[in-house]
Write an enzyme that holds these catalytic residues in place. Structure first.
Site, PDB file in Angstrom:
ATOM      1  N   CYS A 113       4.795  -7.207  -6.674  1.00  0.00           N
ATOM      2  CA  CYS A 113       3.808  -6.253  -6.147  1.00  0.00           C
ATOM      3  C   CYS A 113       2.391  -6.602  -6.578  1.00  0.00           C
ATOM      4  O   CYS A 113       1.423  -6.192  -5.944  1.00  0.00           O
ATOM      5  CB  CYS A 113       4.144  -4.844  -6.604  1.00  0.00           C
ATOM      6  SG  CYS A 113       5.776  -4.344  -6.078  1.00  0.00           S
ATOM      7  N   HIS A 257      -1.892  -0.632  -5.186  1.00  0.00           N
ATOM      8  CA  HIS A 257      -0.638  -1.050  -4.568  1.00  0.00           C
ATOM      9  C   HIS A 257       0.128   0.211  -4.172  1.00  0.00           C
ATOM     10  O   HIS A 257       0.210   1.165  -4.939  1.00  0.00           O
ATOM     11  CB  HIS A 257       0.160  -1.885  -5.572  1.00  0.00           C
ATOM     12  CG  HIS A 257       1.604  -2.020  -5.210  1.00  0.00           C
ATOM     13  ND1 HIS A 257       2.001  -2.501  -3.992  1.00  0.00           N
ATOM     14  CD2 HIS A 257       2.734  -1.705  -5.898  1.00  0.00           C
ATOM     15  CE1 HIS A 257       3.323  -2.490  -3.939  1.00  0.00           C
ATOM     16  NE2 HIS A 257       3.790  -2.009  -5.077  1.00  0.00           N
ATOM     17  N   ASN A 287       6.562   0.470   0.759  1.00  0.00           N
ATOM     18  CA  ASN A 287       6.061  -0.505  -0.214  1.00  0.00           C
ATOM     19  C   ASN A 287       6.253  -1.911   0.361  1.00  0.00           C
ATOM     20  O   ASN A 287       7.379  -2.402   0.452  1.00  0.00           O
ATOM     21  CB  ASN A 287       6.845  -0.327  -1.526  1.00  0.00           C
ATOM     22  CG  ASN A 287       6.454  -1.320  -2.598  1.00  0.00           C
ATOM     23  OD1 ASN A 287       5.765  -2.295  -2.321  1.00  0.00           O
ATOM     24  ND2 ASN A 287       6.916  -1.074  -3.810  1.00  0.00           N
TER      25      ASN A 287
END
Ligand code: UT7
Length: 330
Positions: A113, A257, A287
């Protein structure tokens, strides 16, 4: 020499997977997913056999067309993904061949991520040291093909989506652009989030026992990851601001993020910043790992949330654990 984001674009595959679609596959519900994560839908490559390199090609072509930028002027590529097309080689070279970017250097980044933050950081250093002038920075991910779409996998399958962002980082002599980048990792937590297979450690590619234990799917200790994320996001934002003698009040927009809307809210509360200063689009994409900050930055620009001279903070945390921030004067 400074580096600045000349422009950025994103691409997501056509197929949408809603929470209701998922609730037909596993024991979950639209209400649970929305309340616990803020996600309503995500995009998936489905059965198209598209890899992150393909999504990245589409995002990059959108970017180059928008800028009317000649691809022969790209000096280098930094390609971030945690779900590469192949085990070997990295998606960077696959992307390079598909884009026809002859013989320039390409670097693969595998920081989950935090991949886009790490990729920007490396590109920034190459520009500041005057090695390159124009670097294509990619964050691309195909997560949905490795998820466990049944009851055992519901803790992770509802979170992730596919997508790509492509950004052109260019040299400028003006006092603007990336002011600093701050990178961290803590390998003590590798077991909290990751996919173990395919692995070079074991002679058998994968055993029946491993499949039964779902080792070829992503595994996550959600609560532990959540706890660390809520600590590390604010920490690395403050680290970046202090490095530049900036205060939270100076910041015009934080683009975190997109892991979980509850994480974003907890970070926001901890720092005491208002809703209008934190960007969120997790409801639409879920995500998208290395692509998430880039997709969010593109949308923030499209929605005119960033103006000249604004201070913008990009920040991410994820598997590894890896985390980092980028402080930008727009
Ligand atoms: O990108 C960086 C990496 N990822 C993250 O940052 C994610 C961090 N973690 C999270 O976002 C959250 O921990 C989750 C969204 C993954 C889970 O939320 P939570 O509030 O921590 O839930 P939980 O894991 O504590 O589970 C609560 C309950 C459990 O049931 P019991 O034991 O209370 O009966 C789970 O089995 O919710 C159950 N559950 C579900 N129920 C319906 C877990 N997943 C689901 C689901 N649908 N999809």
């Amino acid at each position: 020499m400074n580096s600045y984001i000349k422009d950025i674009a994103y691409y997501v595959p056509e197929q949408i997977l809603t929470n209701d679609d998922l609730s037909k596959l596993m024991d979950t519900s639209d209400e649970w997913i929305k309340t616990r994560t803020g996600i309503s839908q995500r995009y998936t490559v489905g059965n198209t056999n598209l890899g992150p390199s393909d999504l990245a090609v589409n995002a990059s072509n959108k970017l180059l067309n928008k800028l009317k930028f000649d691809k022969s002027d790209i000096d280098f590529v930094v390609f971030a993904t945690s779900t590469p097309d192949y085990y070997v080689p990295g998606s960077g070279s696959i992307f390079q061949e598909k884009m026809g970017l002859d013989n320039i250097g390409v670097l693969d980044i595998r920081q989950g991520c935090a991949g886009f933050i790490y990729a920007l950081s490396v590109a920034d250093k190459f520009i500041k040291s005057e090695v390159y002038k124009n670097i294509l920075v990619i964050g691309a991910e195909v997560q949905t093909t490795q998820l466990d779409f049944d009851d055992e996998g519901r803790g992770t399958a509802v979170l992730f989506g596919d997508g790509a962002a492509a950004c052109l980082l260019s040299a400028t002599s003006k006092e603007k652009g990336i002011l600093s980048t701050h990178l961290h990792s803590d390998g003590r937590f590798i077991k909290e989030l990751g996919t173990e297979y395919p692995s070079s450690k074991y002679k058998d590619i994968i055993t029946t026992e491993d499949v039964k234990n779902r080792k070829h799917h992503i595994q996550m200790n959600g609560r532990e990851v959540f706890k660390h994320a809520v600590r590390r996001f604010p920490e690395v934002i403050i680290e970046g601001l202090e490095f530049n003698n900036l205060k939270l009040d100076d910041v015009n927009l934080v683009i975190p993020h997109q892991a979980n809307y509850r994480i974003t809210q907890a970070v926001q509360k901890k720092l005491g910043i208002s809703d209008d200063k934190v960007f969120s689009n997790i409801h639409k994409y879920g995500n998208t790992t290395a692509a998430s900050v880039g997709i969010a930055l593109t949308e923030a620009l499209e929605q005119n949330k960033i103006n000249k001279n604004d201070y913008v903070v990009l920040v991410a945390f994820g598997a590894g654990f890896y985390w980092g921030s980028v402080i930008i004067k727009w």
